[in-house]
Design a protein around this motif. Sequence first.
Motif: not given
Length: 176
Positions: A7-17, A44-46, A52-54, A69-72
Amino acid sequence: MTEELRFRLPAADDAAEYTSYRQEFLDAGSSMDGTGSMRRTADPMEWLAINAQYADPATVPEGKVQSTQFVCERVSDGRIVGMLQVRLALNDYLLRYGGHIGYSVRPDERRKGYASWMLAQALDYCRSQGLEKVLITCLDRNEASRRTILHAGGVYESTEHEPDENRDLERYWIAL
């Protein structure tokens, strides 16, 4: 549940996911609860920039609330199997319809216990942020979500009709 999850914060590396996750929901005609602006944001970058804004109290748009925002992620293959958003306060709309926590599990990954695991992680996060109770809502016809909320200690309060979406939402409170 036998899978190891992160359970973590989203990251740019995951754009395809994120693109894949979004498309699976669109193809299934399924609700993307707990994904923030993902339904209306194909890039995904937007989407990450909006998150990040929220997350920053200084940049939350007027009338909106701070959220995280979190991703699992499934550890064995790095697949994003679910998403969850925690809102640290409630505006009028969230108090009636949205609640503190929204979550979704990828349609082809449902019925594996992921939602219950994610909700438990989110409740721990809410405690760490000083919340004493949280509101969670679900569609009145979503039996799986209802069971997940009840399993986490949810206490039914009421059902509200959301006129803009023409749907009925059950409201549950969980004491922390």
